[in-house]
Scaffold this motif. Structure first.
Motif, short mmCIF file in Angstrom:
data_model
loop_
_atom_site.label_atom_id
_atom_site.label_comp_id
_atom_site.label_asym_id
_atom_site.label_seq_id
_atom_site.Cartn_x
_atom_site.Cartn_y
_atom_site.Cartn_z
N THR A 1 0.85 -1.19 0.00
CA THR A 1 0.00 0.00 0.00
C THR A 1 0.89 1.24 0.00
O THR A 1 2.08 1.15 0.35
CB THR A 1 -0.97 0.02 1.20
N PHE B 1 0.92 5.80 0.55
CA PHE B 1 0.26 6.96 1.11
C PHE B 1 0.84 8.25 0.52
O PHE B 1 2.07 8.43 0.53
CB PHE B 1 0.41 7.01 2.63
N SER C 1 -6.37 15.12 7.31
CA SER C 1 -6.20 13.67 7.23
C SER C 1 -5.64 13.11 8.53
O SER C 1 -6.05 12.04 8.99
CB SER C 1 -5.27 13.31 6.07
N CYS D 1 -7.97 10.99 10.84
CA CYS D 1 -7.61 9.60 10.48
C CYS D 1 -8.45 9.13 9.29
O CYS D 1 -9.02 8.04 9.30
CB CYS D 1 -7.79 8.68 11.68
N LEU E 1 -5.26 9.39 4.93
CA LEU E 1 -4.93 8.33 5.89
C LEU E 1 -6.15 7.44 6.12
O LEU E 1 -6.44 7.04 7.25
CB LEU E 1 -4.44 8.92 7.21
N ASP E 2 -6.86 7.14 5.05
CA ASP E 2 -8.05 6.28 5.18
C ASP E 2 -7.64 4.92 5.70
O ASP E 2 -6.58 4.41 5.38
CB ASP E 2 -8.76 6.15 3.83
N ALA E 3 -8.51 4.36 6.53
CA ALA E 3 -8.18 3.09 7.20
C ALA E 3 -9.32 2.09 7.01
O ALA E 3 -10.16 1.92 7.88
CB ALA E 3 -7.92 3.33 8.68
N ARG F 1 -3.84 -2.25 4.67
CA ARG F 1 -3.82 -0.79 4.66
C ARG F 1 -4.40 -0.20 5.95
O ARG F 1 -3.81 0.72 6.54
CB ARG F 1 -4.58 -0.23 3.46
N SER G 1 -2.43 2.27 8.33
CA SER G 1 -2.91 3.65 8.40
C SER G 1 -3.22 4.07 9.82
O SER G 1 -2.89 5.19 10.24
CB SER G 1 -4.16 3.81 7.52
N ARG G 2 -3.85 3.20 10.58
CA ARG G 2 -4.20 3.57 11.96
C ARG G 2 -2.93 3.76 12.80
O ARG G 2 -2.88 4.62 13.68
CB ARG G 2 -5.13 2.52 12.58
N CYS H 1 -1.63 7.15 11.74
CA CYS H 1 -2.49 8.18 12.32
C CYS H 1 -2.13 8.43 13.78
O CYS H 1 -1.97 9.58 14.21
CB CYS H 1 -3.95 7.76 12.21
#
Length: 399
Positions: free
Chosen positions: A291, A293, A300, A304, A308-310, A316, A320-321, A324
């Motif tokens: 993935t 970013f 973002s 979060c 920075l979509d989770a 991903r 991402s989390r 974040c």
């Protein structure tokens, strides 16, 4: 509805997808016998305020997927059809306890919220898509000048999860708790003595727009401090508020590697991030890119979401989390191995989420949901039990 509790609870572990499936298909069984259709919620008013209190239980009935509300007995009522423009919702309020008193109601197997307001009832409306939740960041929202707050909870066949949340705002102080089968209790969300004013004064004394998060009614009553994401939306915080830190992170990992180990129960699952061409690419142990970013902006980071979509997946979302949490706590420059779960390292950079820092500093147990993935490393204000005998909601003093 901005209810993220189940996603926040389940995403960190490899069992997330399985647990979600269990919720969807679990039939009445011995598990259901252990968790009755409703459990008592004891609401205690220690606020010291003389205002009338109103309580609401609103959410999704997990057995059917219907959205609605519950009365004091825990009976479910589906919302009627809404309209465009929105139409008034039925009065779902339950008279709460007077100052110094307690009142026990029943809460059903919901994934939803327990709202409480001081002085006047909340205004709920229905659109063709369902319930319109209060939007505190909108100055024209009918609930803008009402002092209120909410807890998020999920009660299902596997037990109770209930939290105190500051993801959207810091407002009327409260704590949540649960009584376990052995009679013991667990609670979270209490502020230190003087902690309510401590958070507000911290923000007031902070330059750069943080004081602008505080919203006050015309009579002088402090209503809330908006979360920084809503502060960006309202114009209180500049969109560049996190740029310096984000730029430094991107610069650092253009020449070094960020290692993410997202699952505590899978220490051998690691992903490796490097910035190339302005993009942070994550590879697995085989070197394949899993993935990528784009460089995030403050919105973002604080929300979060967006860059920075989770998603609730196994790659991903967990990466991402972790990012974040690292951005909000500003641990990414001091520790190339994430997540950094030691609170001693949190919020130490001059450019940080000052809202989250201030709230955590004033919590009696140090725990809060000051941003969506504050549960990374178990720093969230949450209690859980598989066989809850009673839940608690305590309205705390404004000091």
């Amino acid at each position: 509805m901005r209810h993220k509790l189940l996603r926040r609870l389940l995403a960190p572990t490899a069992a997330a997808a399985l647990f979600s499936a269990v919720i969807a298909v679990q039939s009445p069984s011995s598990a259901e016998a252990a968790v009755p259709a409703t459990i008592p919620l004891k609401v205690t008013n220690n606020s010291g305020r003389g205002d009338a209190v109103y309580v609401y239980t609103i959410g999704t009935l997990l057995s059917t997927g219907q959205q609605g509300w519950a009365d004091a007995s825990g009976a479910f009522h589906a919302w009627p059809a809404g309209g465009n423009p929105p139409t008034p919702a039925p009065d779902a309020s339950i008279p709460g306890p007077a100052a110094g008193q307690s009142k026990t109601i029943q809460i059903p197997k919901f994934s939803g919220r327990i709202y409480f307001s001081y002085g006047q009832k909340l205004v709920f409306k229905l659109t063709t898509g369902g319930l319109v939740q209060p939007a505190v960041q909108n100055p024209s929202d009918p609930n803008h000048d009402i002092l209120f707050n909410w807890s998020e909870y999920t009660l299902n066949d596997s037990g109770l999860w209930i939290n105190s949340t500051q993801v959207d705002m810091f407002s009327a102080p409260y704590a949540v708790g649960v009584q376990r089968a052995d009679g013991s209790t667990a609670s979270t969300g209490h502020l230190k003595s003087g902690g309510y004013n401590g958070v507000l004064n911290d923000l007031r004394g902070r330059s750069g727009g943080w004081a602008g998060l505080i919203q006050t009614r015309s009579d002088g009553t402090v209503l809330r401090a908006l979360s920084p994401g809503h502060g960006l939306e309202s114009g209180a915080l500049p969109t560049s508020v996190m740029d310096d830190y984000i730029n430094r992170v991107w610069q650092k990992y253009a020449s070094s590697t960020l290692t993410v180990t997202p699952f505590t129960d899978q220490p051998s699952t690691k992903y490796y991030g490097r910035v190339s061409g302005g993009v942070m690419n994550f590879t697995n142990g085989s070197g394949a890119v899993v993935t990528s970013f784009q460089k995030p902006d403050a919105d973002s980071v604080f929300g979060c979401h967006k860059l920075l979509d989770a998603p609730n997946d196994q790659v991903r979302g967990p990466i991402s989390r972790t990012l974040c949490a690292g951005f909000n706590r500003t641990t990414l420059l001091v520790n190339p191995n994430q997540p950094d779960t030691s609170s001693a390292n949190f919020y130490q950079d001059a450019v940080t989420n000052q809202y989250a820092r201030a709230i955590h500093a004033q919590m009696a147990d140090g725990k809060a949901y000051a941003f969506a993935f504050d549960d990374v490393g178990n720093h969230e204000s949450l209690v859980q039990d598989g066989s809850p005998q009673q839940a608690y909601l305590t309205l705390d003093p404004f000091n």
